[in-house]
Write an enzyme that holds these catalytic residues in place. Sequence first.
Site, PDB file in Angstrom:
ATOM      1  N   LYS A   1       0.824  -1.206   0.000  1.00  0.00           N
ATOM      2  CA  LYS A   1       0.000   0.000   0.000  1.00  0.00           C
ATOM      3  C   LYS A   1       0.864   1.265   0.000  1.00  0.00           C
ATOM      4  O   LYS A   1       0.551   2.239  -0.685  1.00  0.00           O
ATOM      5  CB  LYS A   1      -0.939  -0.005   1.207  1.00  0.00           C
ATOM      6  CG  LYS A   1      -1.914  -1.170   1.237  1.00  0.00           C
ATOM      7  CD  LYS A   1      -2.931  -1.014   2.347  1.00  0.00           C
ATOM      8  CE  LYS A   1      -2.312  -1.036   3.724  1.00  0.00           C
ATOM      9  NZ  LYS A   1      -1.656  -2.330   4.044  1.00  0.00           N
TER      10      LYS A   1
ATOM     11  N   ARG B   1      -9.662   0.662  10.139  1.00  0.00           N
ATOM     12  CA  ARG B   1      -9.417  -0.776  10.273  1.00  0.00           C
ATOM     13  C   ARG B   1     -10.574  -1.493  10.948  1.00  0.00           C
ATOM     14  O   ARG B   1     -10.567  -2.718  11.033  1.00  0.00           O
ATOM     15  CB  ARG B   1      -8.130  -1.024  11.069  1.00  0.00           C
ATOM     16  CG  ARG B   1      -6.874  -0.651  10.303  1.00  0.00           C
ATOM     17  CD  ARG B   1      -5.637  -1.059  11.057  1.00  0.00           C
ATOM     18  NE  ARG B   1      -4.420  -0.747  10.315  1.00  0.00           N
ATOM     19  CZ  ARG B   1      -3.201  -0.968  10.767  1.00  0.00           C
ATOM     20  NH1 ARG B   1      -3.028  -1.508  11.957  1.00  0.00           N
ATOM     21  NH2 ARG B   1      -2.146  -0.657  10.044  1.00  0.00           N
TER      22      ARG B   1
ATOM     23  N   ARG C   1      -0.423 -10.585  13.377  1.00  0.00           N
ATOM     24  CA  ARG C   1      -0.954  -9.379  12.725  1.00  0.00           C
ATOM     25  C   ARG C   1      -1.960  -9.755  11.642  1.00  0.00           C
ATOM     26  O   ARG C   1      -2.979  -9.073  11.468  1.00  0.00           O
ATOM     27  CB  ARG C   1       0.185  -8.556  12.129  1.00  0.00           C
ATOM     28  CG  ARG C   1       1.067  -7.878  13.157  1.00  0.00           C
ATOM     29  CD  ARG C   1       2.336  -7.315  12.530  1.00  0.00           C
ATOM     30  NE  ARG C   1       2.053  -6.223  11.607  1.00  0.00           N
ATOM     31  CZ  ARG C   1       2.973  -5.701  10.807  1.00  0.00           C
ATOM     32  NH1 ARG C   1       4.208  -6.176  10.785  1.00  0.00           N
ATOM     33  NH2 ARG C   1       2.646  -4.694  10.012  1.00  0.00           N
TER      34      ARG C   1
END
Length: 224
Positions: free
Chosen positions: A16, A91, A174
């Site tokens: 990203k 998120r 994660r």
Amino acid sequence: MSELNLILLGPPGAGKGTQAQRLIEDFQLPYISTGDILRAAVTEQTELGKKAKGFMDAGDLVPDDVIIGIILERLADPDCRDGFILDGFPRTIAQAEALDTALVDFGRHLTAAILIEVPDEDVIKRISGRRVSVKTGRVYHVDFDPPKHEDRCDVDGSRLIQRDDDKPETVKHRLEVYHQHAEPLINHYEATGLLRRIDGTRAPTEIHDHIRATIATLRLEETL
């Protein structure tokens, strides 16, 4: 289209940041990366940084109230008037709803949520291979961009380290956290018609071309 307000979605290591830098050059928009803001706060040992560090080291999400406040404050800055590129936010659904509400209050709207999709095994390889110079912060990769001398920076010979949040076990955690929160978020933007999916396993230039074509289509649709 008077402004271009973009969200970049995707797992850690999806590229990203790389695509954001290209979009900055294309459209002259401010790039707002939650990760960069938080890492800077940790380095400077601000109150936010101290609070966030424990969550970041464990691979957990920083609480919504911390993130939402700093992001909305940033979007109110003058350089965001013509648009912005958000990376790492929102998120969660709570963050997405807070952003939606804030943009309505500003008299604005999102242009698109661009999802860069990459399989978990590729993400683990990408992130766990990173090595960072302790002095300059320059980033290498043991497979894709290795230093000339193992564990030493090419520029000044400083030691290269693997950050705690780049270690394989942390990356896996994660990813678990990402998937737990990403699915409802992706569904949220898909339901509003804002989601655009991009194949993140392609070469960076191909990904960039796909994103540019997607934005061009959005601009065209808005004029019809």
